[in-house]
Design a protein around this motif. Structure first.
Motif, PDB file in Angstrom:
ATOM      1  N   ARG A 136       0.861  -1.214  -0.175  1.00  0.00           N
ATOM      2  CA  ARG A 136      -0.145   0.158   0.031  1.00  0.00           C
ATOM      3  C   ARG A 136       0.908   1.299  -0.037  1.00  0.00           C
ATOM      4  N   LEU A 137       0.395   2.441  -0.780  1.00  0.00           N
ATOM      5  CA  LEU A 137       1.177   3.406  -0.553  1.00  0.00           C
ATOM      6  C   LEU A 137       0.987   4.363   0.695  1.00  0.00           C
ATOM      7  N   GLU A 138       1.914   5.043   0.982  1.00  0.00           N
ATOM      8  CA  GLU A 138       1.753   5.999   2.094  1.00  0.00           C
ATOM      9  C   GLU A 138       1.120   7.144   1.592  1.00  0.00           C
ATOM     10  N   LYS A 139       0.577   8.041   2.313  1.00  0.00           N
ATOM     11  CA  LYS A 139      -0.283   9.171   1.854  1.00  0.00           C
ATOM     12  C   LYS A 139       0.688  10.286   1.199  1.00  0.00           C
ATOM     13  N   SER A 140       1.714  10.501   1.643  1.00  0.00           N
ATOM     14  CA  SER A 140       2.538  11.416   0.829  1.00  0.00           C
ATOM     15  C   SER A 140       2.948  10.692  -0.437  1.00  0.00           C
ATOM     16  N   GLU A 141       3.087   9.257  -0.486  1.00  0.00           N
ATOM     17  CA  GLU A 141       3.692   8.637  -1.788  1.00  0.00           C
ATOM     18  C   GLU A 141       2.429   8.794  -2.914  1.00  0.00           C
ATOM     19  N   ALA A 142       0.979   8.583  -2.183  1.00  0.00           N
ATOM     20  CA  ALA A 142      -0.098   8.531  -3.141  1.00  0.00           C
ATOM     21  C   ALA A 142      -0.236   9.991  -3.664  1.00  0.00           C
ATOM     22  N   ASP A 143      -0.188  11.002  -2.790  1.00  0.00           N
ATOM     23  CA  ASP A 143      -0.469  12.142  -3.451  1.00  0.00           C
ATOM     24  C   ASP A 143       0.488  12.755  -4.238  1.00  0.00           C
ATOM     25  N   PHE A 144       1.799  12.529  -4.042  1.00  0.00           N
ATOM     26  CA  PHE A 144       2.702  12.739  -5.359  1.00  0.00           C
ATOM     27  C   PHE A 144       2.552  12.185  -6.566  1.00  0.00           C
ATOM     28  N   LEU A 145       2.265  10.719  -6.550  1.00  0.00           N
ATOM     29  CA  LEU A 145       1.909  10.095  -7.553  1.00  0.00           C
ATOM     30  C   LEU A 145       0.809  10.481  -8.336  1.00  0.00           C
ATOM     31  N   SER A 146      -0.209  10.847  -7.700  1.00  0.00           N
ATOM     32  CA  SER A 146      -1.332  11.706  -8.303  1.00  0.00           C
ATOM     33  C   SER A 146      -1.274  12.633  -9.026  1.00  0.00           C
ATOM     34  N   GLU A 147      -0.555  13.719  -8.330  1.00  0.00           N
ATOM     35  CA  GLU A 147      -0.315  14.765  -9.285  1.00  0.00           C
ATOM     36  C   GLU A 147       0.628  14.490 -10.452  1.00  0.00           C
ATOM     37  N   TYR A 148       1.760  13.521 -10.291  1.00  0.00           N
ATOM     38  CA  TYR A 148       2.575  13.123 -11.303  1.00  0.00           C
ATOM     39  C   TYR A 148       1.817  12.558 -12.383  1.00  0.00           C
ATOM     40  N   PHE A 149       0.822  11.578 -12.324  1.00  0.00           N
ATOM     41  CA  PHE A 149       0.280  11.177 -12.984  1.00  0.00           C
ATOM     42  C   PHE A 149      -0.595  11.933 -13.775  1.00  0.00           C
ATOM     43  N   LEU A 150      -1.477  12.936 -13.179  1.00  0.00           N
ATOM     44  CA  LEU A 150      -2.332  13.913 -13.814  1.00  0.00           C
ATOM     45  C   LEU A 150      -1.544  14.737 -14.829  1.00  0.00           C
ATOM     46  N   ALA A 151      -0.248  15.165 -14.232  1.00  0.00           N
ATOM     47  CA  ALA A 151       0.440  16.265 -15.056  1.00  0.00           C
ATOM     48  C   ALA A 151       1.360  15.533 -16.121  1.00  0.00           C
ATOM     49  N   ARG A 152       1.854  14.605 -16.088  1.00  0.00           N
ATOM     50  CA  ARG A 152       2.952  13.956 -16.909  1.00  0.00           C
ATOM     51  C   ARG A 152       2.731  12.408 -17.521  1.00  0.00           C
ATOM     52  N   VAL A 153       1.759  11.921 -17.035  1.00  0.00           N
ATOM     53  CA  VAL A 153       1.241  10.499 -17.475  1.00  0.00           C
ATOM     54  C   VAL A 153      -0.039  10.512 -18.319  1.00  0.00           C
ATOM     55  N   GLN A 154      -0.973  10.916 -17.667  1.00  0.00           N
ATOM     56  CA  GLN A 154      -2.336  10.708 -18.193  1.00  0.00           C
ATOM     57  C   GLN A 154      -2.596  11.454 -19.689  1.00  0.00           C
ATOM     58  N   PRO A 155      -1.825  12.774 -19.569  1.00  0.00           N
ATOM     59  CA  PRO A 155      -1.960  13.265 -21.240  1.00  0.00           C
ATOM     60  C   PRO A 155      -1.267  12.494 -22.307  1.00  0.00           C
ATOM     61  N   ALA A 156      -0.466  11.665 -21.797  1.00  0.00           N
ATOM     62  CA  ALA A 156       0.168  10.764 -22.872  1.00  0.00           C
ATOM     63  C   ALA A 156      -0.516   9.429 -23.179  1.00  0.00           C
ATOM     64  N   LEU A 157      -1.336   9.023 -22.500  1.00  0.00           N
ATOM     65  CA  LEU A 157      -2.167   8.027 -22.419  1.00  0.00           C
ATOM     66  C   LEU A 157      -3.334   7.759 -23.321  1.00  0.00           C
ATOM     67  N   THR A 158      -3.866   7.013 -24.314  1.00  0.00           N
ATOM     68  CA  THR A 158      -4.790   6.602 -24.849  1.00  0.00           C
ATOM     69  C   THR A 158      -5.533   5.372 -24.863  1.00  0.00           C
ATOM     70  N   PRO A 159      -6.401   5.105 -24.065  1.00  0.00           N
ATOM     71  CA  PRO A 159      -7.228   3.956 -23.727  1.00  0.00           C
ATOM     72  C   PRO A 159      -7.756   3.567 -25.134  1.00  0.00           C
ATOM     73  N   GLN A 160      -7.839   2.301 -25.220  1.00  0.00           N
ATOM     74  CA  GLN A 160      -8.422   1.758 -26.812  1.00  0.00           C
ATOM     75  C   GLN A 160      -9.278   0.567 -26.292  1.00  0.00           C
ATOM     76  N   ALA A 161     -10.585   0.557 -26.600  1.00  0.00           N
ATOM     77  CA  ALA A 161     -11.525  -0.205 -26.698  1.00  0.00           C
ATOM     78  C   ALA A 161     -11.060  -1.762 -27.461  1.00  0.00           C
ATOM     79  N   ILE A 162     -11.286  -2.684 -26.821  1.00  0.00           N
ATOM     80  CA  ILE A 162     -11.135  -3.869 -27.765  1.00  0.00           C
ATOM     81  C   ILE A 162     -12.388  -4.802 -27.880  1.00  0.00           C
ATOM     82  N   ASP A 163     -12.830  -4.444 -29.100  1.00  0.00           N
ATOM     83  CA  ASP A 163     -14.174  -5.032 -29.498  1.00  0.00           C
ATOM     84  C   ASP A 163     -14.170  -5.201 -30.975  1.00  0.00           C
ATOM     85  N   PRO A 164     -15.198  -5.746 -31.668  1.00  0.00           N
ATOM     86  CA  PRO A 164     -15.096  -5.734 -32.926  1.00  0.00           C
ATOM     87  C   PRO A 164     -15.344  -4.578 -33.678  1.00  0.00           C
ATOM     88  N   ALA A 165     -15.787  -3.574 -33.205  1.00  0.00           N
ATOM     89  CA  ALA A 165     -15.828  -2.249 -33.717  1.00  0.00           C
ATOM     90  C   ALA A 165     -14.645  -1.589 -33.879  1.00  0.00           C
TER      91      ALA A 165
END
Length: 735
Positions: A145-174
């Motif tokens: 489990r993440l400590e609170k300080s770790e979870a807070d930093f990683l949330s900010e890091y994810f929103l600022a530097r990771v999420q904008p680069a990600l592209t979820p893609q549905a896996i289905d016949p369409a």
């Protein structure tokens, strides 16, 4: 820009393997059929020796982690090239067998079993290292489990530097199944839409630009893998969905390139081939051991893989990225920094490389002596108004190359500069295309050499106006013109102004640029053809000495020994009584110590802090080794068919007495005497660590603490004596 033509094809057809001295019998038909080790299994044995260094208690922890990362990188390349090639043979129903008589299918079966064992060992070592590093204040977040300080930093890091680069893609016949790049990884998510309870499968591919591991701020040093970070923050990617499960995966693709003989434009061909390689056939899928079986079946179906092409991981899906943790600022957990010496011979001439070389031949041993002297040689040539021409081969030059900068500077200064850029340097093709373009734009004459053969020789040639004429200076290397690898790879740089070597270097460049066969060379043996012929001549001479009852000996240091005809020649020499000691770092298909076949042959492998890379041959010439009359050569070529028959290579004789002593009595002998980093090969194909003994000897420590002979100049006579090495039963002696 000059490109290769089909003249090389004609030259290749005109060359055949030489038979050597007619007085020596070379009938290998009487040799046993099972006289070779399998090449691929021998390579896996080599990678096990690399991996064993990750367990070496004498190494600092982060260096052990580095070896684990290197073993992972090695295995990736093996899968992408060697295993992919065998799989292609099976698909095409090619009946070719290996030198040990195995079909491609039989080799793959043995390889998969060996890889399974190797990967299991990697994860065992990883688990031990993570625990040991944690005790030293370097933590890797996995299942806790993440400590609170770790979870807070990683949330900010994810929103600022990771999420904008990600592209979820549905896996289905369409939606078409997404393309997964070579060495690419991703996460498969099984979701349920909260609004209507509909099941949804999503794939998130990890952009290659993202760091493989993210360091959290502060102490203790805490790291998290990028896939683990994305999985923990995935709820932010899928608002309105409930995550049921997730699984991380990674793919490797066939990355070998087949060169077409009718390629009219090599640059265009390689640019297209690089794109094709990125989309090569998938040859391996690695998944977490807790991966959902239905998701695994879907991936296997989409990627068209069999069950033997899937590895289930008990830890990181790739060990390569662990190199990021090695960069942690913990000098107490790394090797003590080493600063290479600059050759005193050159310093005695106020840093003038040409004056030092003009006085006497010199050999520089990297990384113990600085590669800067090679760069300075070229930079001085570029700036010297008396230099009229520079010719240079480039196989691997690195991404930030001072060598390239020197060549560009020379061309811009109005000198005639020719660069032979090898486009077929595996995994460096794209970088070499870039350098070729940069060089050409600066006015360098860029040559691409032959379609059929790689130009693997490491040669630099500088023509300088002196007095009423011209003098040529040459550099011959056993390694690449790559400043970064020169800090880790042990290689030899031979500098000479001997007109005989320089005339031969001119013939070599004429061969590459104009397809003019280099006949009548005075010093160099040049492949295809010439290196094999010279080695056979020298082996046969030792065989003749042995049959005449005289001392006969061969020493060799190589990265690989796989050519069956060369191995047979050594077997026949051994049968005649020649004493043969081989230092082969990697693949070795020769079986040592077999009664009636190789009684007099020993094989060892040196694996340590530095990567042994220099190639050396020494022949006793009628006396036991080492001796002053011995015939000594350095080379860019290994004992492989491709080096001897399908590459432009050079074999360089060492005649200067001081340089001869350095290469034979220092470099070669020290490798044979090493007991701390050495493995002995037995006749069954197994390697065993050499016992250090009561007087342990470490070849790398010796050269880190003792200067070379030819680089010392006047300091050799008035400074601290270099300890002299001597062969002695049980280890090294110094005098």
């Amino acid at each position: 820009m000059v490109e290769s033509s089909h003249a090389a094809s004609h030259l290749a057809k005109s060359k055949s393997a030489p038979t050597g001295d007619s007085d020596i019998a070379h009938d290998s038909s009487a040799l046993p059929a099972d006289r070779f080790f399998n090449r691929e299994l021998s390579w896996l044995q080599f990678n096990r020796r690399v991996l064993a260094e990750a367990k070496n208690p004498n190494y600092p922890l982060l260096e052990r982690l580095r070896f684990l990362s290197i073993s992972g990188s090695n295995l990736d390349e093996f899968m992408m090239v060697r295993v992919a090639g065998l799989a292609a043979q099976v698909r095409r129903q090619i009946d070719e067998v290996s030198i040990d008589g195995l079909s491609a299918g039989q080799q793959l079966q043995a390889i998969h079993a060996a890889i399974s064992e190797l990967v299991g060992a990697q994860y065992d070592i990883f688990t031990d290292l993570v625990a040991a590093l944690d005790r030293q204040g370097i933590r890797l977040i996995t299942n806790r489990r993440l400590e609170k300080s770790e979870a807070d930093f990683l949330s900010e890091y994810f929103l600022a530097r990771v999420q904008p680069a990600l592209t979820p893609q549905a896996i289905d016949p369409a939606h078409p199944f997404p393309f997964i790049a070579n060495q690419g990884s991703g996460i498969l998510f099984s979701l349920v839409r909260v609004a209507d309870g509909a099941p949804v499968n999503e794939m998130v591919l990890i952009p290659p630009a993202l760091p493989r591991y993210v360091r959290l701020p502060g102490q203790p040093a805490t790291w998290i893998g990028i896939e683990e970070l994305i999985r923990r923050k995935a709820a932010r990617l899928f608002p309105g969905f409930r995550i049921l499960s997730s699984g991380i995966f990674r793919v490797l693709r066939d990355s070998d390139m087949e060169i077409e003989e009718d390629a009219e434009d090599l640059v265009r061909y390689f640019r297209t081939a690089i794109q094709r390689r990125r989309r090569g056939r998938v040859i391996l899928l690695t998944i977490e051991d807790r991966f959902d079986p239905a998701a695994e079946a879907m991936l296997r179906d989409k990627l068209r893989l069999g069950p033997d092409q899937v590895i289930k991981a008990r830890g990181p899906l790739s060990m390569v990225g662990l190199s990021a943790l090695v960069d942690e600022e913990r000098p107490d957990l790394k090797f003590e920094p080493y600063s290479p010496r600059y050759p005193e011979r050159v310093l005695e001439h106020d840093g003038d490389c040409f004056a030092a070389i003009r006085e006497k031949d010199i050999v520089i041993q990297h990384p113990f002596e600085s590669f800067d002297v090679v760069v300075d040689f070229l930079h001085q040539a570029a700036a010297d108004p008396d230099v009229v021409a520079i010719k240079q081969t480039l196989y691997r030059a690195g991404k930030q190359s001072a060598v390239i900068a020197a060549l560009i500077a020379a061309a811009e200064a109005g000198k005639s500069v020719t660069a032979v850029v090898e486009l077929k340097a595996r995994f460096d093709e794209e970088q070499n295309l870039h350098w070729a373009s940069q060089l050409e734009n600066a006015g360098v004459q860029v040559i691409y050499g032959f379609v059929d053969w790689k130009t693997h020789a490491k040669v630099s040639m500088v023509v300088r106006r002196e007095g009423d004429g011209y003098r040529t200076y040459c550099h011959f290397g056993t390694g690449n013109y790559h400043p970064l690898t020169a800090r880790v790879y042990t290689d030899l740089s031979f500098f000479t102004a001997d007109p005989r070597f320089c005339r031969d270097a001119g013939l070599l460049f004429n061969f590459i640029t104009g397809y003019i066969e280099p006949k009548g060379t005075e010093m160099l043996a040049i492949s295809p053809g010439g290196v094999r012929a010279k080695l056979y001549e020298c082996i046969d001479r030792e065989t003749a000495y042995a049959r005449a009852g005289k001392p006969a000996a061969i020493w060799a240091k190589l990265n690989a020994l796989t050519d069956p005809d060369l191995i047979d020649r050594l077997y026949l020499a051994s049968r005649a009584g020649v004493q043969i000691a081989l230092v082969v770092r990697g693949i070795c298909c020769l079986k040592p110590g077999i009664a009636g076949l190789s009684d007099t042959i020993t094989v060892k492998s040196v694996i340590g802090r530095f990567l042994e890379h220099s190639r050396i041959w020494a022949f006793g010439n009628g006396a036991a080794l080492p001796n002053r009359r011995a015939r000594v050569f350095i080379s860019s070529a290994d004992g492989m068919s491709r080096n001897l028959d399908r590459r432009v290579e050079v074999l360089v004789p060492i005649r200067n007495s001081t340089v001869h002593d350095q290469v034979l009595d220092q470099v070669m002998l020290a490798n044979l005497l090493d007991t701390e980093q050495s493995w002995q090969l037995d006749g069954t194909g197994q390697y065993h660590r050499v016992e250090p003994g009561i007087q342990p000897f470490n070849v790398h420590r010796y050269f880190m603490t003792n200067p070379s002979l030819s680089g010392r100049g006047a300091a050799l006579t008035k400074g601290r004596k270099v300890p002299k090495l001597a062969l002695r039963r049980g280890g090294a002696a110094t005098a």
